[in-house]
Design a protein around this motif. Structure first.
Motif, PDB file in Angstrom:
ATOM      1  N   TRP A  68     -36.673  26.570 -15.031  1.00  0.00           N
ATOM      2  CA  TRP A  68     -37.075  25.956 -16.298  1.00  0.00           C
ATOM      3  C   TRP A  68     -37.785  24.626 -16.038  1.00  0.00           C
ATOM      4  N   ALA A  69     -37.216  23.806 -15.131  1.00  0.00           N
ATOM      5  CA  ALA A  69     -37.792  22.484 -14.845  1.00  0.00           C
ATOM      6  C   ALA A  69     -39.182  22.601 -14.247  1.00  0.00           C
ATOM      7  N   GLN A  70     -39.355  23.555 -13.330  1.00  0.00           N
ATOM      8  CA  GLN A  70     -40.671  23.740 -12.727  1.00  0.00           C
ATOM      9  C   GLN A  70     -41.693  24.163 -13.768  1.00  0.00           C
ATOM     10  N   ASP A  71     -41.320  25.104 -14.610  1.00  0.00           N
ATOM     11  CA  ASP A  71     -42.238  25.554 -15.654  1.00  0.00           C
ATOM     12  C   ASP A  71     -42.548  24.418 -16.622  1.00  0.00           C
ATOM     13  N   TYR A  72     -41.541  23.615 -16.953  1.00  0.00           N
ATOM     14  CA  TYR A  72     -41.752  22.491 -17.871  1.00  0.00           C
ATOM     15  C   TYR A  72     -42.795  21.531 -17.321  1.00  0.00           C
ATOM     16  N   HIS A  73     -42.644  21.138 -16.070  1.00  0.00           N
ATOM     17  CA  HIS A  73     -43.578  20.166 -15.486  1.00  0.00           C
ATOM     18  C   HIS A  73     -44.983  20.745 -15.341  1.00  0.00           C
ATOM     19  N   GLN A  74     -45.079  22.038 -15.105  1.00  0.00           N
ATOM     20  CA  GLN A  74     -46.397  22.638 -14.929  1.00  0.00           C
ATOM     21  C   GLN A  74     -47.104  22.920 -16.253  1.00  0.00           C
ATOM     22  N   THR A  75     -46.369  22.930 -17.356  1.00  0.00           N
ATOM     23  CA  THR A  75     -46.979  23.253 -18.649  1.00  0.00           C
ATOM     24  C   THR A  75     -46.823  22.138 -19.675  1.00  0.00           C
ATOM     25  N   VAL A  76     -46.223  21.021 -19.314  1.00  0.00           N
ATOM     26  CA  VAL A  76     -45.957  19.970 -20.297  1.00  0.00           C
ATOM     27  C   VAL A  76     -47.243  19.447 -20.925  1.00  0.00           C
ATOM     28  N   GLY A  77     -48.354  19.530 -20.203  1.00  0.00           N
ATOM     29  CA  GLY A  77     -49.629  19.081 -20.744  1.00  0.00           C
ATOM     30  C   GLY A  77     -50.109  19.904 -21.929  1.00  0.00           C
ATOM     31  N   ASP A  78     -49.512  21.067 -22.162  1.00  0.00           N
ATOM     32  CA  ASP A  78     -49.889  21.896 -23.307  1.00  0.00           C
ATOM     33  C   ASP A  78     -49.145  21.497 -24.580  1.00  0.00           C
ATOM     34  N   ARG A  79     -48.182  20.599 -24.452  1.00  0.00           N
ATOM     35  CA  ARG A  79     -47.368  20.193 -25.599  1.00  0.00           C
ATOM     36  C   ARG A  79     -47.939  18.920 -26.219  1.00  0.00           C
ATOM     37  N   PRO A  80     -47.656  18.667 -27.507  1.00  0.00           N
ATOM     38  CA  PRO A  80     -47.958  17.345 -28.061  1.00  0.00           C
ATOM     39  C   PRO A  80     -47.152  16.295 -27.299  1.00  0.00           C
ATOM     40  N   VAL A  81     -47.754  15.152 -27.026  1.00  0.00           N
ATOM     41  CA  VAL A  81     -47.062  14.164 -26.185  1.00  0.00           C
ATOM     42  C   VAL A  81     -45.829  13.623 -26.896  1.00  0.00           C
ATOM     43  N   ARG A  82     -45.984  13.226 -28.143  1.00  0.00           N
ATOM     44  CA  ARG A  82     -44.886  12.571 -28.852  1.00  0.00           C
ATOM     45  C   ARG A  82     -44.115  13.582 -29.690  1.00  0.00           C
ATOM     46  N   ALA A  83     -42.789  13.389 -29.784  1.00  0.00           N
ATOM     47  CA  ALA A  83     -41.964  14.272 -30.607  1.00  0.00           C
ATOM     48  C   ALA A  83     -42.445  14.259 -32.053  1.00  0.00           C
TER      49      ALA A  83
END
Length: 526
Positions: A68-83
């Motif tokens: 999960w952590a690896q996938d999160y770091h590799q795809t976090v750029g696809d998310r809105p930055v701020r909650a």
């Protein structure tokens, strides 16, 4: 420098990260008892053994978390930055009362993704340009995994000799990386706020000839501490906690392109306080202030502090990391005169929060201020040991040095330098491009990778209306989600900060900010 889309020196590729994470998970499992039926818990629990998570299940769940952590770091750029949650939304999603019986780990992890993740602002996002970053590189995360698995409490040498001795060595590695002279020794604090508090307490004790801890401040001459308005608010808090009082924190005017303390004004203030019967105690200098990167003339101010026998503390919480690059050390020329220096590897060196490097020219001053040794904390029969709990306000200490060891070895100093040089160069390129736009003004020029700007469109806008317009701009940018910025005030004006420092950002990420800023700016003034 590296190429346009940064090749990351020393970074593990995805399969390697997954393999190394699995090795750590297996190692963590091997460090524990594997037969839960033989483990005495020491207290009554409901249900039968096995109703709650056992160490025998750790490897399975550890693998899931690592993936999960690896996938999160590799795809976090696809998310809105701020909650994008509203106040109270997460709180209301959590049960009012704790469960009475064990719940399945599957449900707990599902709830983590369903409840927690929507309310996370993504500090590891490559387009997080707001506050100074709190980076978590892959080697650092692995080191924290191991530290959590063995879970030592490192308050004394005897409670974990490896943690103490690694801290000694890692702080000396950082001292060499910064090119600080040999007399400096270091300790890892949790944050720069704690380091500044420790420094202010030491100022107080030295100024009172070590009587403050015993006698308090009643009946003593009022102590005075000097700084500019650009220092972090942690200085104010340290003054409060130390009992010195806000009225005795003397703000010295600033001048020049670096918005640094005026040395002549500093000396005049010290002399005036001596004439008025006050007791000057110390000077706090700023290198790379949070608002605009303001930097005091370190050499001149420290010379004055030494002339009057004042304890000096240099707060370089963010910019100190850049001093591993020789070409930036002119910003704090003369720093070797300081008594105390702080910077945060967790801001720009890829070592995740919390990890603060605090250097002391004479650690005995700090130890004399903070050390207290009841019999149960003493180590008998060992000479020449260091108990770092005597160098900090908290007694308890985490094994923070481990992640420094992992990161410095995994990237090397050159790999870390390349990242910082790229961040600074890319930020400068964005600055130059936006400065050429007719609707934007640069408010403060780049200091390292930090600068500020302001939307100033053609037309009749008063100062208050321009402030409101720029607040609307930063709010609209953050609601858009592609990048994250924050505002500040400088010279009485509201300005928007830009700072590049996220560990995985690329030139493309930085330059995307131009499109976002100008597009949304145009939509607000159309």
């Amino acid at each position: 420098m590296l190429g346009t889309d940064q090749k990351k020196p020393g970074v593990m590729n995805a399969p390697q990260r997954a393999t190394d994470a699995q090795k750590l998970i297996d190692l963590a499992g091997s460090l524990t008892l594997t037969d839960p039926q033989k483990v005495s818990t020491g207290y009554a629990v409901s249900g039968q053994a096995g109703d709650w998570m056992q160490w025998g299940e750790f490897s399975e769940w550890g693998h899931k978390v690592a993936d999960w952590a690896q996938d999160y770091h590799q795809t976090v750029g696809d998310r809105p930055v701020r909650a994008r949650t509203e106040p109270g939304e997460i709180l209301n999603a959590l049960p009012d009362a704790p469960p009475q019986k064990a719940e399945a780990m599957e449900q707990i992890f599902d709830d983590f993704e369903r409840i927690v993740m929507p309310g996370i602002t993504h500090w590891q996002h490559p387009r997080f340009f707001a506050y100074f970053n709190s980076n978590a590189s892959a080697p650092s995360v692995l080191a924290e995994f191991l530290s959590s698995a063995i879970a030592p409490q490192c308050m004394l040498w005897q409670t974990s000799p490896a943690a103490t001795e690694m801290e000694t060595r890692m702080m000396d590695w950082l001292r060499q990386a910064l090119d600080l002279p040999q007399p400096f020794a270091g300790v890892i604090q949790d944050s720069a706020s704690s380091a500044t508090l420790a420094a202010v307490l030491t100022m107080r004790e030295k100024a009172l000839n070590w009587r403050g801890n015993q006698q308090g401040l009643f009946g003593q001459k009022p102590l005075r501490v000097y700084c500019s308005a650009e220092v972090h608010t942690s200085v104010d808090r340290a003054i409060w906690v130390a009992g010195i009082g806000q009225d005795n924190l003397v703000r010295i005017p600033t001048s020049g392109d670096w918005r640094g303390m005026d040395p002549a004004a500093l000396e005049n203030a010290i002399r005036a306080d001596l004439d008025a019967g006050f007791q000057p105690a110390g000077v706090v200098l700023c290198v790379g202030g949070t608002s605009t990167g303001a930097t005091d003339p370190v050499d001149a101010c420290l010379r004055i502090a030494r002339t009057y026998g004042l304890y000096s503390h240099v707060d370089a919480a963010w910019a100190g990391s850049a001093m591993i690059c020789p070409e930036f050390r002119h910003y704090w020329a003369g720093v070797e005169q300081a008594d105390s220096i702080v910077f945060n590897p967790h801001k720009w060196l890829g070592v995740q929060f919390d990890c603060c490097a605090h250097f002391l020219k004479n650690p005995d001053d700090l130890v004399q201020t903070l050390a207290i040794s009841p019999e149960y904390l003493r180590t008998h029969g060992k000479d020449g040991i260091i108990n770092y709990s005597e160098w900090s306000v908290p007694l308890g200490r985490r094994f923070r040095a481990l992640k420094l060891w992992f990161v410095i070895r995994a990237f090397g100093l050159e790999g870390l330098r390349d990242r910082m040089r790229n961040h600074i160069a890319w930020s400068q390129a964005l600055h130059d491009k936006l400065a050429a736009h007719p609707d934007f003004d640069i408010v403060t020029a780049p200091m390292w990778s930090l600068w500020t700007f302001r939307l100033v469109p053609a037309g009749s806008y008063g100062a208050a209306n321009l402030d409101a317009l720029n607040q609307r701009l930063v709010d609209a940018i953050n609601d858009d989600g592609r990048i994250y910025l924050t505002q500040t005030r400088t010279g009485g004006k509201l300005a928007i900060r830009f700072q590049a420092g996220q560990f995985e950002t690329t030139r493309a990420d930085v330059m995307m900010a131009y499109d976002v800023i100008t597009q949304i700016g145009a939509s607000l003034t159309a």
